[in-house]
Motif scaffolding. Structure first.
Motif, PDB file in Angstrom:
ATOM      1  N   PRO A  75       7.412  77.406  10.492  1.00  0.00           N
ATOM      2  CA  PRO A  75       8.292  76.787  11.485  1.00  0.00           C
ATOM      3  C   PRO A  75       7.546  75.981  12.550  1.00  0.00           C
ATOM      4  O   PRO A  75       6.384  76.263  12.824  1.00  0.00           O
ATOM      5  CB  PRO A  75       9.006  77.984  12.115  1.00  0.00           C
ATOM      6  N   VAL A  76       8.249  74.992  13.078  1.00  0.00           N
ATOM      7  CA  VAL A  76       7.669  74.091  14.070  1.00  0.00           C
ATOM      8  C   VAL A  76       8.457  74.213  15.371  1.00  0.00           C
ATOM      9  O   VAL A  76       9.683  74.288  15.345  1.00  0.00           O
ATOM     10  CB  VAL A  76       7.711  72.625  13.572  1.00  0.00           C
ATOM     11  N   LEU A  77       7.720  74.256  16.487  1.00  0.00           N
ATOM     12  CA  LEU A  77       8.370  74.248  17.808  1.00  0.00           C
ATOM     13  C   LEU A  77       8.392  72.821  18.335  1.00  0.00           C
ATOM     14  O   LEU A  77       7.351  72.162  18.409  1.00  0.00           O
ATOM     15  CB  LEU A  77       7.579  75.144  18.771  1.00  0.00           C
ATOM     16  N   ASP A  78       9.583  72.351  18.705  1.00  0.00           N
ATOM     17  CA  ASP A  78       9.725  71.056  19.389  1.00  0.00           C
ATOM     18  C   ASP A  78       9.972  71.377  20.860  1.00  0.00           C
ATOM     19  O   ASP A  78      11.079  71.731  21.250  1.00  0.00           O
ATOM     20  CB  ASP A  78      10.890  70.263  18.779  1.00  0.00           C
ATOM     21  N   LEU A  79       8.898  71.304  21.651  1.00  0.00           N
ATOM     22  CA  LEU A  79       8.969  71.713  23.054  1.00  0.00           C
ATOM     23  C   LEU A  79       9.393  70.541  23.930  1.00  0.00           C
ATOM     24  O   LEU A  79       8.784  69.481  23.876  1.00  0.00           O
ATOM     25  CB  LEU A  79       7.606  72.248  23.502  1.00  0.00           C
ATOM     26  N   GLY A  80      10.421  70.758  24.744  1.00  0.00           N
ATOM     27  CA  GLY A  80      10.991  69.652  25.513  1.00  0.00           C
ATOM     28  C   GLY A  80      11.685  68.719  24.550  1.00  0.00           C
ATOM     29  O   GLY A  80      11.498  67.512  24.567  1.00  0.00           O
ATOM     30  N   CYS A  81      12.516  69.330  23.687  1.00  0.00           N
ATOM     31  CA  CYS A  81      13.054  68.614  22.520  1.00  0.00           C
ATOM     32  C   CYS A  81      14.040  67.516  22.894  1.00  0.00           C
ATOM     33  O   CYS A  81      14.316  66.635  22.080  1.00  0.00           O
ATOM     34  CB  CYS A  81      13.699  69.585  21.543  1.00  0.00           C
ATOM     35  N   GLY A  82      14.588  67.551  24.134  1.00  0.00           N
ATOM     36  CA  GLY A  82      15.624  66.574  24.469  1.00  0.00           C
ATOM     37  C   GLY A  82      16.758  66.679  23.468  1.00  0.00           C
ATOM     38  O   GLY A  82      17.189  67.785  23.115  1.00  0.00           O
ATOM     39  N   THR A  83      17.213  65.550  22.962  1.00  0.00           N
ATOM     40  CA  THR A  83      18.319  65.588  22.008  1.00  0.00           C
ATOM     41  C   THR A  83      17.830  65.767  20.570  1.00  0.00           C
ATOM     42  O   THR A  83      18.609  65.680  19.630  1.00  0.00           O
ATOM     43  CB  THR A  83      19.201  64.328  22.125  1.00  0.00           C
ATOM     44  N   GLY A  84      16.524  66.001  20.396  1.00  0.00           N
ATOM     45  CA  GLY A  84      16.024  66.477  19.104  1.00  0.00           C
ATOM     46  C   GLY A  84      15.534  65.418  18.132  1.00  0.00           C
ATOM     47  O   GLY A  84      15.314  65.732  16.958  1.00  0.00           O
ATOM     48  N   SER A  85      15.322  64.181  18.602  1.00  0.00           N
ATOM     49  CA  SER A  85      14.933  63.144  17.626  1.00  0.00           C
ATOM     50  C   SER A  85      13.543  63.384  17.047  1.00  0.00           C
ATOM     51  O   SER A  85      13.314  63.138  15.862  1.00  0.00           O
ATOM     52  CB  SER A  85      15.051  61.743  18.236  1.00  0.00           C
ATOM     53  N   ALA A  86      12.597  63.875  17.859  1.00  0.00           N
ATOM     54  CA  ALA A  86      11.241  64.143  17.339  1.00  0.00           C
ATOM     55  C   ALA A  86      11.285  65.284  16.325  1.00  0.00           C
ATOM     56  O   ALA A  86      10.759  65.173  15.213  1.00  0.00           O
ATOM     57  CB  ALA A  86      10.289  64.463  18.484  1.00  0.00           C
ATOM     58  N   GLY A  87      11.937  66.375  16.710  1.00  0.00           N
ATOM     59  CA  GLY A  87      12.032  67.524  15.820  1.00  0.00           C
ATOM     60  C   GLY A  87      12.765  67.187  14.527  1.00  0.00           C
ATOM     61  O   GLY A  87      12.402  67.668  13.449  1.00  0.00           O
ATOM     62  N   ALA A  88      13.786  66.327  14.636  1.00  0.00           N
ATOM     63  CA  ALA A  88      14.549  65.945  13.442  1.00  0.00           C
ATOM     64  C   ALA A  88      13.658  65.211  12.440  1.00  0.00           C
ATOM     65  O   ALA A  88      13.805  65.389  11.230  1.00  0.00           O
ATOM     66  CB  ALA A  88      15.736  65.075  13.840  1.00  0.00           C
ATOM     67  N   ALA A  89      12.733  64.401  12.958  1.00  0.00           N
ATOM     68  CA  ALA A  89      11.818  63.678  12.067  1.00  0.00           C
ATOM     69  C   ALA A  89      10.906  64.658  11.328  1.00  0.00           C
ATOM     70  O   ALA A  89      10.636  64.498  10.136  1.00  0.00           O
ATOM     71  CB  ALA A  89      10.984  62.677  12.871  1.00  0.00           C
ATOM     72  N   VAL A  90      10.456  65.686  12.024  1.00  0.00           N
ATOM     73  CA  VAL A  90       9.613  66.716  11.392  1.00  0.00           C
ATOM     74  C   VAL A  90      10.440  67.499  10.374  1.00  0.00           C
ATOM     75  O   VAL A  90       9.988  67.814   9.276  1.00  0.00           O
ATOM     76  CB  VAL A  90       9.014  67.663  12.463  1.00  0.00           C
ATOM     77  N   ARG A  91      11.681  67.763  10.728  1.00  0.00           N
ATOM     78  CA  ARG A  91      12.570  68.528   9.849  1.00  0.00           C
ATOM     79  C   ARG A  91      12.842  67.761   8.549  1.00  0.00           C
ATOM     80  O   ARG A  91      12.947  68.374   7.476  1.00  0.00           O
ATOM     81  CB  ARG A  91      13.873  68.809  10.596  1.00  0.00           C
ATOM     82  N   ARG A  92      12.932  66.437   8.649  1.00  0.00           N
ATOM     83  CA  ARG A  92      13.171  65.632   7.440  1.00  0.00           C
ATOM     84  C   ARG A  92      12.034  65.760   6.438  1.00  0.00           C
ATOM     85  O   ARG A  92      12.199  65.461   5.263  1.00  0.00           O
ATOM     86  CB  ARG A  92      13.364  64.151   7.809  1.00  0.00           C
ATOM     87  N   THR A  93      10.839  66.200   6.901  1.00  0.00           N
ATOM     88  CA  THR A  93       9.719  66.376   5.971  1.00  0.00           C
ATOM     89  C   THR A  93       9.674  67.800   5.418  1.00  0.00           C
ATOM     90  O   THR A  93       8.729  68.167   4.726  1.00  0.00           O
ATOM     91  CB  THR A  93       8.370  66.020   6.644  1.00  0.00           C
ATOM     92  N   GLY A  94      10.684  68.620   5.748  1.00  0.00           N
ATOM     93  CA  GLY A  94      10.829  69.916   5.068  1.00  0.00           C
ATOM     94  C   GLY A  94      10.589  71.151   5.909  1.00  0.00           C
ATOM     95  O   GLY A  94      10.826  72.260   5.451  1.00  0.00           O
ATOM     96  N   ALA A  95      10.111  70.990   7.147  1.00  0.00           N
ATOM     97  CA  ALA A  95       9.825  72.160   7.978  1.00  0.00           C
ATOM     98  C   ALA A  95      11.067  72.565   8.770  1.00  0.00           C
ATOM     99  O   ALA A  95      11.875  71.718   9.137  1.00  0.00           O
ATOM    100  CB  ALA A  95       8.690  71.853   8.946  1.00  0.00           C
ATOM    101  N   ALA A  96      11.193  73.881   9.043  1.00  0.00           N
ATOM    102  CA  ALA A  96      12.243  74.344   9.946  1.00  0.00           C
ATOM    103  C   ALA A  96      11.770  74.118  11.382  1.00  0.00           C
ATOM    104  O   ALA A  96      10.604  74.356  11.700  1.00  0.00           O
ATOM    105  CB  ALA A  96      12.526  75.821   9.716  1.00  0.00           C
ATOM    106  N   VAL A  97      12.662  73.643  12.237  1.00  0.00           N
ATOM    107  CA  VAL A  97      12.279  73.270  13.602  1.00  0.00           C
ATOM    108  C   VAL A  97      13.155  73.991  14.621  1.00  0.00           C
ATOM    109  O   VAL A  97      14.379  73.997  14.510  1.00  0.00           O
ATOM    110  CB  VAL A  97      12.385  71.736  13.803  1.00  0.00           C
ATOM    111  N   VAL A  98      12.486  74.587  15.615  1.00  0.00           N
ATOM    112  CA  VAL A  98      13.174  75.211  16.745  1.00  0.00           C
ATOM    113  C   VAL A  98      12.985  74.317  17.967  1.00  0.00           C
ATOM    114  O   VAL A  98      11.854  73.993  18.325  1.00  0.00           O
ATOM    115  CB  VAL A  98      12.594  76.612  17.055  1.00  0.00           C
ATOM    116  N   GLY A  99      14.066  73.916  18.600  1.00  0.00           N
ATOM    117  CA  GLY A  99      13.995  73.078  19.792  1.00  0.00           C
ATOM    118  C   GLY A  99      14.116  73.908  21.054  1.00  0.00           C
ATOM    119  O   GLY A  99      14.926  74.830  21.121  1.00  0.00           O
ATOM    120  N   VAL A 100      13.287  73.594  22.041  1.00  0.00           N
ATOM    121  CA  VAL A 100      13.354  74.254  23.343  1.00  0.00           C
ATOM    122  C   VAL A 100      13.466  73.188  24.416  1.00  0.00           C
ATOM    123  O   VAL A 100      12.727  72.205  24.403  1.00  0.00           O
ATOM    124  CB  VAL A 100      12.089  75.119  23.588  1.00  0.00           C
ATOM    125  N   ASP A 101      14.387  73.383  25.340  1.00  0.00           N
ATOM    126  CA  ASP A 101      14.537  72.460  26.457  1.00  0.00           C
ATOM    127  C   ASP A 101      15.188  73.225  27.598  1.00  0.00           C
ATOM    128  O   ASP A 101      15.636  74.364  27.415  1.00  0.00           O
ATOM    129  CB  ASP A 101      15.399  71.255  26.036  1.00  0.00           C
TER     130      ASP A 101
END
Ligand SMILES: [Zn+2]
Length: 293
Positions: free
Chosen positions: A96-122
């Motif tokens: 799993p990947v942490l998207d810290l300060g994820c905002g509306t999640g665009s960065a984490g979503a890009a990582v998620r599209r490559t197959g990883a599970a992403v947890v957003g924190v804001d």
């Protein structure tokens, strides 16, 4: 990848696990209890937030509609497009990947599209409500007090987050703690240009989304911030000029029929082309790729 968020959490009070991911989340060991805000598990201790913090959070609530998710803004499209640069820099983590300060999640979503599970924190609930649709899970928490176990994550990404924080050093300490050994971190923020800072300050003087905590880093400062806790693999600068035009266009009222996405794409392609030349050294953004030893 299936994400078992409950197994990754720890109590922010006694630091024991497990947290029972009930509604609200509770600690089985010390009885600490969090909250649920707009259906989002909330680990924030309100006493940690200053008046200025709360003003910034209120402004960020509106920023979702006005800016982050406003498709009439060129930078909204830019943020979404440029997010696809991030997974290669992060080394395509398994998660799993942490998207810290994820905002509306665009960065984490890009990582998620490559197959990883992403947890957003804001901290901003309005951002998390949008990010929840793009990521595997979202949690409201403070960067300096993350409610995750040590080494819970395979990778951590923080895009445009550290420069908002009063205590970025504590956030970096927490990033390093929740990252597994060998795991990678990618930190990206605007960098300081002495000529640009007064301009930014003038534009933002009446905007409470930008508190005194706002800070643009020099490349050396940014590297040193990361190096305190992680081994730095590389430091990049990118997005030299077109991003300035994009941000500038958003400051003037453009007719709604202008194709903002197309404009963003053209400008973005220009910066990407310039990034392959020595012009990248004048890049507006600085990124540090690092790993935990
Ligand atoms: Zn506890």
């Amino acid at each position: 990848m299936i994400l078992d968020l409950e197994s990754m959490l720890r109590c922010p009070e006694c630091r024991a696990s497990p947290i029972r991911f009930a509604s609200p989340p509770v600690c089985g060991a010390c009885g600490w209890s969090g909250r649920v805000s707009r259906d989002i598990p909330d680990f924030v201790d309100p006493s940690h937030l200053s008046r200025q913090h709360n003003e910034e959070l209120a402004a960020q609530e509106n920023a979702v509609e006005d800016y982050y998710e406003n498709e009439q803004k060129v930078s909204c499209h830019w943020d979404r497009m440029s997010a696809d640069e991030l997974p290669p820099l992060l080394g395509y983590p398994a998660g799993p990947v942490l998207d810290l300060g994820c905002g509306t999640g665009s960065a984490g979503a890009a990582v998620r599209r490559t197959g990883a599970a992403v947890v957003g924190v804001d901290l901003t609930l309005a951002c998390l409500e949008v990010a929840r649709r793009r990521l595997d899970a979202v949690v409201r928490a403070e960067a300096a007090h993350l409610p995750f176990k040590d080494e819970a994550f395979d990778a951590v990404i923080a895009r445009g987050a550290l420069h908002h924080m009063a205590d970025a050093r504590s956030a970096m300490r927490e990033i390093a703690r929740v990252l597994r050994r060998g795991g990678r971190a990618l930190l990206v923020d605007p960098r300081e240009f002495p000529w640009l800072e007064p301009v930014k300050h003038a534009i933002r003087k009446d905007d409470s989304s930008f508190t005194e905590d706002h800070h643009a880093y020099t490349i050396a400062e940014y590297r040193a911030l990361v190096e305190e806790h992680l081994a730095v693999d590389k430091v990049l600068t990118f997005h030299a000029f077109a991003i300035m035009i994009a941000v500038g266009l958003d400051l003037v009222p453009l007719p709604s029929w202008l194709p903002k996405r197309m404009i963003a794409r053209g400008l973005y392609k220009l910066d990407r082309a310039l990034d392959k030349t020595p012009v990248h050294k004048a890049g507006h953004l600085v990124a540090v790729c690092a790993h935990k030893n």
